[in-house]
Design an enzyme around this catalytic site. Structure first.
Site, PDB file in Angstrom:
ATOM      1  N   ASN A  10       0.852  -1.189   0.000  1.00 13.97           N
ATOM      2  CA  ASN A  10       0.000   0.000   0.000  1.00 13.97           C
ATOM      3  C   ASN A  10       0.894   1.249   0.000  1.00 13.97           C
ATOM      4  OD1 ASN A  10      -1.452   2.262   1.016  1.00 13.97           O
ATOM      5  ND2 ASN A  10      -3.107   0.889   1.588  1.00 13.97           N
ATOM      6  N   ASP A  12      -0.144   4.497  -0.244  1.00 13.50           N
ATOM      7  CA  ASP A  12      -0.826   5.756   0.092  1.00 13.50           C
ATOM      8  C   ASP A  12       0.103   6.776   0.745  1.00 13.50           C
ATOM      9  OD1 ASP A  12      -3.159   4.554  -0.700  1.00 13.50           O
ATOM     10  OD2 ASP A  12      -3.954   4.266   1.320  1.00 13.50           O
ATOM     11  N   HIS A  13       0.985   6.282   1.617  1.00 16.22           N
ATOM     12  CA  HIS A  13       1.779   7.218   2.417  1.00 16.22           C
ATOM     13  C   HIS A  13       2.847   7.943   1.600  1.00 16.22           C
ATOM     14  CE1 HIS A  13      -0.345   6.609   6.047  1.00 16.22           C
ATOM     15  NE2 HIS A  13      -0.345   5.312   5.802  1.00 16.22           N
ATOM     16  N   HIS A  46      -5.581   3.622  -1.780  1.00 15.28           N
ATOM     17  CA  HIS A  46      -6.918   3.931  -1.253  1.00 15.28           C
ATOM     18  C   HIS A  46      -7.275   5.330  -1.725  1.00 15.28           C
ATOM     19  CE1 HIS A  46      -9.589   4.233   2.640  1.00 15.28           C
ATOM     20  NE2 HIS A  46     -10.263   4.472   1.538  1.00 15.28           N
ATOM     21  N   ARG A  48      -9.766   8.258  -1.353  1.00  9.15           N
ATOM     22  CA  ARG A  48     -10.775   8.695  -0.390  1.00  9.15           C
ATOM     23  C   ARG A  48     -11.533   9.886  -0.955  1.00  9.15           C
ATOM     24  NH1 ARG A  48      -9.110   6.856   5.043  1.00  9.15           N
ATOM     25  NH2 ARG A  48     -10.901   8.084   5.646  1.00  9.15           N
ATOM     26  N   ARG A  52      -7.136  12.927   0.277  1.00  9.89           N
ATOM     27  CA  ARG A  52      -6.053  13.400   1.151  1.00  9.89           C
ATOM     28  C   ARG A  52      -4.691  12.838   0.752  1.00  9.89           C
ATOM     29  NH1 ARG A  52      -7.452  10.335   6.745  1.00  9.89           N
ATOM     30  NH2 ARG A  52      -9.467  11.300   6.398  1.00  9.89           N
ATOM     31  N   GLU A  73      -8.658   0.545  -3.014  1.00  7.76           N
ATOM     32  CA  GLU A  73      -9.627   0.572  -1.912  1.00  7.76           C
ATOM     33  C   GLU A  73     -10.496   1.813  -2.074  1.00  7.76           C
ATOM     34  OE1 GLU A  73      -7.282   0.786   1.575  1.00  7.76           O
ATOM     35  OE2 GLU A  73      -6.324  -1.115   1.226  1.00  7.76           O
ATOM     36  N   THR A 103      -7.223   6.834   9.680  1.00  7.03           N
ATOM     37  CA  THR A 103      -7.115   5.719   8.736  1.00  7.03           C
ATOM     38  C   THR A 103      -8.400   4.919   8.878  1.00  7.03           C
ATOM     39  OG1 THR A 103      -5.794   3.791   8.070  1.00  7.03           O
ATOM     40  CG2 THR A 103      -5.884   4.268  10.424  1.00  7.03           C
ATOM     41  N   THR A 104      -8.619   3.945   7.990  1.00 12.26           N
ATOM     42  CA  THR A 104      -9.835   3.136   8.060  1.00 12.26           C
ATOM     43  C   THR A 104      -9.951   2.546   9.463  1.00 12.26           C
ATOM     44  OG1 THR A 104      -9.404   2.588   5.766  1.00 12.26           O
ATOM     45  CG2 THR A 104     -11.099   1.310   6.873  1.00 12.26           C
ATOM     46  N   GLU A 154     -11.000  -9.228   2.896  1.00 13.54           N
ATOM     47  CA  GLU A 154      -9.747  -8.836   3.546  1.00 13.54           C
ATOM     48  C   GLU A 154     -10.065  -8.668   5.026  1.00 13.54           C
ATOM     49  OE1 GLU A 154      -7.613  -5.513   1.909  1.00 13.54           O
ATOM     50  OE2 GLU A 154      -6.423  -5.280   3.725  1.00 13.54           O
ATOM     51  N   HIS A 197      -3.793  -4.389   7.722  1.00 16.64           N
ATOM     52  CA  HIS A 197      -3.965  -3.190   8.542  1.00 16.64           C
ATOM     53  C   HIS A 197      -3.092  -3.275   9.777  1.00 16.64           C
ATOM     54  CE1 HIS A 197      -5.573   0.582   9.865  1.00 16.64           C
ATOM     55  NE2 HIS A 197      -6.236   0.662   8.720  1.00 16.64           N
ATOM     56  N   GLY A 219       1.189  -1.362   4.293  1.00 18.84           N
ATOM     57  CA  GLY A 219       1.590  -0.054   3.796  1.00 18.84           C
ATOM     58  C   GLY A 219       2.484   0.720   4.725  1.00 18.84           C
TER      59      GLY A 219
HETATM   60  N1  PXP Z   1      -6.000  -2.804   4.098  1.00 22.28           N
HETATM   61  C1  PXP Z   1      -6.916  -1.794   4.171  1.00 22.28           C
HETATM   62  C2  PXP Z   1      -8.318  -2.089   3.800  1.00 22.28           C
HETATM   63  C3  PXP Z   1      -6.531  -0.504   4.541  1.00 22.28           C
HETATM   64  O1  PXP Z   1      -7.444   0.485   4.604  1.00 22.28           O
HETATM   65  C4  PXP Z   1      -5.164  -0.252   4.832  1.00 22.28           C
HETATM   66  C5  PXP Z   1      -4.719   1.138   5.191  1.00 22.28           C
HETATM   67  O2  PXP Z   1      -4.954   1.999   4.112  1.00 22.28           O
HETATM   68  C6  PXP Z   1      -4.252  -1.322   4.740  1.00 22.28           C
HETATM   69  C7  PXP Z   1      -4.700  -2.581   4.390  1.00 22.28           C
HETATM   70  C8  PXP Z   1      -2.796  -1.142   5.028  1.00 22.28           C
HETATM   71  O3  PXP Z   1      -2.647  -0.794   6.361  1.00 22.28           O
HETATM   72  P1  PXP Z   1      -1.230  -0.297   6.905  1.00 22.28           P
HETATM   73  O4  PXP Z   1      -0.907   0.967   6.169  1.00 22.28           O
HETATM   74  O5  PXP Z   1      -1.480  -0.086   8.360  1.00 22.28           O
HETATM   75  O6  PXP Z   1      -0.256  -1.385   6.611  1.00 22.28           O
END
Ligand code: PXP
Length: 244
Positions: A10, A12-13, A46, A48, A52, A73, A103-104, A154, A197, A219
């Site tokens: 992931n 996103d960051h 992801h 959103r 963001r 996502e 976060t989710t 998931e 997650h 991620g």
């Molecule tokens: N799975 C889902 C559905 C998520 O929303 C996230 C965070 O965006 C992750 C996995 C990855 O989580 P992490 O960044 O904590 O590894």
């Protein structure tokens, strides 16, 4: 013979850092290339409603450049389904979204299959996109998901991840077993089983030990490690742990 687990990275960051300065870099598209070079089996982002971190430009470019597997996502909204139609990722993971959350915060509630969710699953399947739903480790959620035609679930590992970092082995095992039990239940129901997650280099092996889990999406901890050693190496180190 050993088996390796599918690693979805992931990114996103990477986009979070870009958006912190509303700049052009770091670019998640470049990060995806490095993650793949490090052994990622798939890229997860992801998108959103507040954009963001990841935006349409990212999803569109990733859809054209990711060579492994692209998982997006999103919430099950009209706006997001249009993005899926436009960008055609390989898989969509439906997640809940609360605007102020960091976060989710938890899994989707699929019990009773709210109409909007059921319609989103049908629409995505018609686009030839496989569908996953992000669920808490609750047997009722797994049973409901099996009814609405998704390909995959998931499992939300946030509770396991949180207690695993406290040095209290008892609660960690309780949460790990909850994940293991629903993983088995979903597998028996014919669903592909992913999890993710909050997973880290320290706690990931507890998930690797669960035979039914064939994919992990990770991620934040990989990107955190990448700030020290580079993304390609950080992904390679995580991939090396996903063997059983
Ligand atoms: N799975 C889902 C559905 C998520 O929303 C996230 C965070 O965006 C992750 C996995 C990855 O989580 P992490 O960044 O904590 O590894």
């Amino acid at each position: 013979m050993s088996e390796t687990i599918f690693l979805g990275v992931n990114i996103d960051h990477i986009a979070t850092l870009r958006q912190a300065r509303l700049a052009l870099e770091p670019d998640p598209v470049q990060a995806a290339v490095l993650a793949e070079l490090g052994g990622a089996d798939g890229i997860t982002v992801h998108i959103r409603s507040d954009r963001r971190h990841i935006n349409e430009r990212d999803v569109k470019l990733l859809s054209g450049t990711v060579k492994t597997h692209l998982n997006v996502e999103m919430a099950a909204t009209k706006e997001m389904l249009e993005i899926a139609r436009d960008c055609r990722p390989d898989n969509v993971t439906l997640v809940p979204e609360r605007p102020e959350e960091i976060t989710t915060e938890g899994g989707l509630d699929v019990t009773g299959a709210p109409e909007q969710l059921a319609e989103a699953v049908v629409a995505l399947r018609e686009m030839n996109i496989t569908v996953s739903v992000f669920l808490d480790p609750d047997p009722a959620q797994i049973d409901a998901a099996a009814e609405i035609g998704v390909n995959q679930i998931e499992i939300n590992t946030a509770a396991y991840a949180e207690v695993s970092e406290t040095r209290k082995l008892g609660p960690t095992e309780v949460e790990r077993v909850k994940v293991a039990e629903v993983a088995q239940r979903a597998h028996v129901a014919g669903l592909r089983v992913a999890a993710g997650h909050g997973l880290t280099y320290r706690n990931v092996r507890g998930m690797v030990a669960i035979a039914e889990i064939i994919e992990l999406n990770i991620g934040h901890n990989i990107v955190a490690r990448a700030t020290s050693i580079g993304l390609e190496t950080a992904v390679r180190e995580m991939k090396a742990l996903l063997v059983r």
